[in-house]
Write a protein that holds these residues in place. Structure first.
Motif, PDB file in Angstrom:
ATOM      1  N   LYS A  23       2.964  38.267   5.519  1.00 48.88           N
ATOM      2  CA  LYS A  23       2.797  37.772   4.154  1.00 48.88           C
ATOM      3  C   LYS A  23       4.137  37.747   3.418  1.00 48.88           C
ATOM      4  CE  LYS A  23      -0.523  38.196   0.396  1.00 48.88           C
ATOM      5  NZ  LYS A  23      -1.725  38.961  -0.029  1.00 48.88           N
ATOM      6  N   VAL A  24       4.401  36.616   2.776  1.00 49.76           N
ATOM      7  CA  VAL A  24       5.691  36.398   2.133  1.00 49.76           C
ATOM      8  C   VAL A  24       5.564  36.582   0.630  1.00 49.76           C
ATOM      9  CG1 VAL A  24       7.488  34.673   1.695  1.00 49.76           C
ATOM     10  CG2 VAL A  24       6.429  34.835   3.965  1.00 49.76           C
ATOM     11  N   VAL A  25       6.452  37.375   0.045  1.00 46.82           N
ATOM     12  CA  VAL A  25       6.499  37.533  -1.399  1.00 46.82           C
ATOM     13  C   VAL A  25       7.255  36.356  -2.007  1.00 46.82           C
ATOM     14  CG1 VAL A  25       7.229  39.024  -3.304  1.00 46.82           C
ATOM     15  CG2 VAL A  25       6.482  40.040  -1.126  1.00 46.82           C
ATOM     16  N   ARG A  26       8.430  36.077  -1.435  1.00 46.61           N
ATOM     17  CA  ARG A  26       9.212  34.913  -1.877  1.00 46.61           C
ATOM     18  C   ARG A  26      10.244  34.539  -0.818  1.00 46.61           C
ATOM     19  NH1 ARG A  26      10.798  39.242  -4.898  1.00 46.61           N
ATOM     20  NH2 ARG A  26       9.404  38.713  -6.591  1.00 46.61           N
ATOM     21  N   THR A  27      10.646  33.296  -0.852  1.00 48.04           N
ATOM     22  CA  THR A  27      11.749  32.884   0.024  1.00 48.04           C
ATOM     23  C   THR A  27      13.032  33.072  -0.765  1.00 48.04           C
ATOM     24  OG1 THR A  27      11.641  30.584  -0.678  1.00 48.04           O
ATOM     25  CG2 THR A  27      10.284  31.210   1.200  1.00 48.04           C
ATOM     26  N   LEU A  28      14.031  33.658  -0.120  1.00 51.93           N
ATOM     27  CA  LEU A  28      15.264  34.022  -0.819  1.00 51.93           C
ATOM     28  C   LEU A  28      16.420  33.106  -0.481  1.00 51.93           C
ATOM     29  CD1 LEU A  28      14.961  37.877  -0.261  1.00 51.93           C
ATOM     30  CD2 LEU A  28      14.666  36.677  -2.438  1.00 51.93           C
ATOM     31  N   HIS A  29      16.396  32.531   0.714  1.00 48.45           N
ATOM     32  CA  HIS A  29      17.550  31.752   1.136  1.00 48.45           C
ATOM     33  C   HIS A  29      17.153  30.806   2.245  1.00 48.45           C
ATOM     34  CE1 HIS A  29      21.907  31.114   1.538  1.00 48.45           C
ATOM     35  NE2 HIS A  29      21.679  30.965   2.825  1.00 48.45           N
ATOM     36  N   HIS A  30      17.763  29.608   2.233  1.00 50.38           N
ATOM     37  CA  HIS A  30      17.580  28.666   3.338  1.00 50.38           C
ATOM     38  C   HIS A  30      18.822  27.823   3.461  1.00 50.38           C
ATOM     39  CE1 HIS A  30      15.921  25.635   6.012  1.00 50.38           C
ATOM     40  NE2 HIS A  30      16.460  24.737   5.207  1.00 50.38           N
ATOM     41  N   GLU A  31      19.388  27.733   4.639  1.00 44.83           N
ATOM     42  CA  GLU A  31      20.489  26.800   4.840  1.00 44.83           C
ATOM     43  C   GLU A  31      20.600  26.394   6.302  1.00 44.83           C
ATOM     44  OE1 GLU A  31      23.869  29.964   4.189  1.00 44.83           O
ATOM     45  OE2 GLU A  31      24.865  28.120   4.893  1.00 44.83           O
ATOM     46  N   GLU A  32      21.172  25.203   6.492  1.00 48.60           N
ATOM     47  CA  GLU A  32      21.504  24.746   7.838  1.00 48.60           C
ATOM     48  C   GLU A  32      23.008  24.962   7.977  1.00 48.60           C
ATOM     49  OE1 GLU A  32      19.287  23.187   9.923  1.00 48.60           O
ATOM     50  OE2 GLU A  32      17.607  23.064   8.507  1.00 48.60           O
ATOM     51  N   THR A  33      23.400  25.840   8.871  1.00 48.47           N
ATOM     52  CA  THR A  33      24.834  26.026   9.089  1.00 48.47           C
ATOM     53  C   THR A  33      25.275  25.101  10.221  1.00 48.47           C
ATOM     54  OG1 THR A  33      24.742  27.705  10.828  1.00 48.47           O
ATOM     55  CG2 THR A  33      24.429  28.458   8.556  1.00 48.47           C
ATOM     56  N   GLU A  34      26.513  25.234  10.606  1.00 51.24           N
ATOM     57  CA  GLU A  34      27.039  24.429  11.712  1.00 51.24           C
ATOM     58  C   GLU A  34      26.289  24.734  13.002  1.00 51.24           C
ATOM     59  OE1 GLU A  34      31.441  23.922  13.830  1.00 51.24           O
ATOM     60  OE2 GLU A  34      31.246  25.032  11.941  1.00 51.24           O
ATOM     61  N   TYR A  35      25.720  25.928  13.109  1.00 56.05           N
ATOM     62  CA  TYR A  35      25.142  26.369  14.380  1.00 56.05           C
ATOM     63  C   TYR A  35      23.628  26.506  14.397  1.00 56.05           C
ATOM     64  CZ  TYR A  35      29.991  27.408  15.277  1.00 56.05           C
ATOM     65  OH  TYR A  35      31.342  27.285  15.440  1.00 56.05           O
ATOM     66  N   GLN A  36      23.038  26.766  13.218  1.00 55.47           N
ATOM     67  CA  GLN A  36      21.625  27.132  13.226  1.00 55.47           C
ATOM     68  C   GLN A  36      21.049  27.104  11.817  1.00 55.47           C
ATOM     69  OE1 GLN A  36      21.998  31.036  14.993  1.00 55.47           O
ATOM     70  NE2 GLN A  36      23.680  31.520  13.610  1.00 55.47           N
ATOM     71  N   THR A  37      19.731  27.302  11.743  1.00 55.73           N
ATOM     72  CA  THR A  37      19.093  27.456  10.446  1.00 55.73           C
ATOM     73  C   THR A  37      19.075  28.937  10.088  1.00 55.73           C
ATOM     74  OG1 THR A  37      17.646  25.629  11.043  1.00 55.73           O
ATOM     75  CG2 THR A  37      17.012  26.921   9.130  1.00 55.73           C
ATOM     76  N   VAL A  38      19.459  29.253   8.875  1.00 55.19           N
ATOM     77  CA  VAL A  38      19.465  30.643   8.416  1.00 55.19           C
ATOM     78  C   VAL A  38      18.504  30.763   7.236  1.00 55.19           C
ATOM     79  CG1 VAL A  38      20.855  32.525   7.452  1.00 55.19           C
ATOM     80  CG2 VAL A  38      21.871  30.957   9.135  1.00 55.19           C
ATOM     81  N   ASP A  39      17.484  31.613   7.394  1.00 55.26           N
ATOM     82  CA  ASP A  39      16.532  31.853   6.304  1.00 55.26           C
ATOM     83  C   ASP A  39      16.424  33.343   6.023  1.00 55.26           C
ATOM     84  OD1 ASP A  39      14.907  29.210   5.724  1.00 55.26           O
ATOM     85  OD2 ASP A  39      15.107  29.315   7.910  1.00 55.26           O
ATOM     86  N   VAL A  40      16.192  33.656   4.772  1.00 57.47           N
ATOM     87  CA  VAL A  40      15.833  35.025   4.401  1.00 57.47           C
ATOM     88  C   VAL A  40      14.560  34.949   3.587  1.00 57.47           C
ATOM     89  CG1 VAL A  40      16.523  37.153   3.238  1.00 57.47           C
ATOM     90  CG2 VAL A  40      18.266  35.698   4.301  1.00 57.47           C
ATOM     91  N   ILE A  41      13.555  35.701   3.992  1.00 58.23           N
ATOM     92  CA  ILE A  41      12.321  35.788   3.208  1.00 58.23           C
ATOM     93  C   ILE A  41      12.043  37.249   2.881  1.00 58.23           C
ATOM     94  CG2 ILE A  41      11.251  33.670   4.092  1.00 58.23           C
ATOM     95  CD1 ILE A  41       9.738  35.310   6.126  1.00 58.23           C
TER      96      ILE A  41
END
Lengths: 280, 280
Positions: A23-41
């Motif tokens: 269960k997610v409280v909120r999404t904190l970060h999302h980005e596509e870097t040169e190498y991969q997708t980086v998310d913080v939830i």
């Protein structure tokens, strides 16, 4: 009647047919870097969760298991680790554990994706904070190429890679372990994270065989990480001189930890039969 | 373009905020018994899966871990277990492991819900098949009431209960362990499944304290079960005479197993710090 609210759940298909959901409280970060997708939830159960390409890398609540267990077995087997290299592990967790040994003079982090480090510093300060220690050197570079250039330079090398797809494929190959062998000093020790004994049996058997071919001493051990596939994770150790089963428990360092202790150091290698079979 | 097909996924919320999800090939059985909901689904990852009130009880692929680990530590610590009682465990898995010891004369299964046994016989023949062994006695009865009537009657008692809600609540209470103490012979051993060291810390600490109060020897150990909450499961052992840490490994039985071996018997009690803390 209560008002209905949207519920947000994160699901990782850890295999095509099985996964975890949280269960997610909120999404904190999302980005596509040169190498991969980086998310913080932010999850309710495990606190902040770092995802690379949608796969759980670490969480506030259970990160201690993986980070302690990739580091302390080798660090506490080597009698005097001074120069330590961590390949991958941009969140800084393995480095944090390495720095708990007073003999350490340099702890080098080679991470291919600078953005992982930056994101970890923002959302996982208790993990990545260690990267500000004066003994830490950070190199933004492909771990394979970095290791090629090093010879007889490190006492301990930790391979803290992502899954064996995309940029990390080369980190599970025999040629890479050969380079690590040469990058280690004459009594050096390496540990690589080697995935789940349930879902990655072929990989573990292959890596173990490669490391046992190259190093006089090869050992497999496991740790229970709730947010990793199957909840059980494996680590493969290669050592030139020191055998983790031959340490004198009384003389071991007693770092501040939540999982690892000198008392379990040797017992970690007593593997369930279905795991031990991977080393035959 | 490929035809789209419905995908069926089973999700268990193992806590209000976290769970597992598994791809379903087909649903095989559903019924409401006098005590609970009994479902059997065929999953791609873990084969057939038995659910009671929506919670995973056992699966084809990982059942060996739980069933071996609830049984063999006590069975191989007692030098000559003849009469064994399993409370709950209607699937027959614990009984199957108990029967691997040649000293066993009777293995009694007390299960409150006869339908669980019948469903297991149909959909889990490799688990429940053991229930046809001539040494097995089946009693359809409340485990608490059954144990009240027994005195000095068993060498080993295994409490193979469901989660501590509904009919199983009483199986986690001190008074129940007192009755088990009296139902055991003067050198008897008990083992109870005691849930996850991640999600049920208070319960484990309480049960351990109760058992340590009643029995001269109390020991906690864990095993990694992928389909159980957090992937890590705990077992609490109470013993009147024999200490599992004092066995002579050389003399232990070597039952046919996939997880348990005599070589890991003592190492099982070397607990990660965050688990060991539950016994302080």
């Amino acid at each position: 009647m209560d008002k209905l609210q949207m519920e947000l759940w994160f699901t990782e298909k850890q295999t095509p047919d099985h996964g975890i959901t949280s269960k997610v409280v909120r999404t904190l970060h999302h980005e596509e870097t040169e190498y991969q997708t980086v998310d913080v939830i932010e999850t309710r159960q495990f606190g902040n969760m770092l995802l690379l390409d949608g796969m759980v890398m670490t969480t506030d609540k259970d990160e201690f298991v993986y980070h302690e267990m990739i580091a302390h077995v080798a660090m506490n087997t080597h009698p005097e680790p001074k120069d330590v290299l961590v390949i991958g592990g941009g969140d800084g967790g393995a480095i944090r554990e390495v720095l708990k040994y007073p003999t350490v003079e340099t702890a080098t982090l080679v991470e291919i994706d600078e953005r992982v480090i930056e994101v970890a510093k923002t959302y996982f300060p208790s993990i990545a904070g260690a990267l500000d220690d004066p003994r830490v050197r950070i190199r933004i570079e492909d771990g394979i190429r970095y290791v090629e250039k090093a010879e007889n330079a490190y006492d301990v090398i930790l391979v803290d890679s992502t899954e064996p797809i995309g940029p990390a494929v080369g980190l599970f190959k025999r040629e890479f372990y050969e380079r690590i062998f040469h990058a280690l000093r004459r009594d050096g020790i390496m540990v690589a994270q080697t995935e789940s004994p349930w879902f990655n049996r072929d990989l573990i058997a292959r890596v173990y065989r490669d490391i046992a071919d190259l190093f006089p001493i090869a050992r497999l051990y496991t740790a229970s990480v709730p947010t990793y596939p199957s909840g059980l994770w494996s680590f493969t150790l290669g050592s030139k001189v020191y055998d983790p089963l031959e340490v004198d428990e009384i003389k071991l360092h007693r770092p501040e930890t939540k999982y690892y202790t000198p008392e379990i150091h040797k017992a970690l290698f007593a593997l369930p039969k279905y795991v031990a079979e991977l080393t035959k």
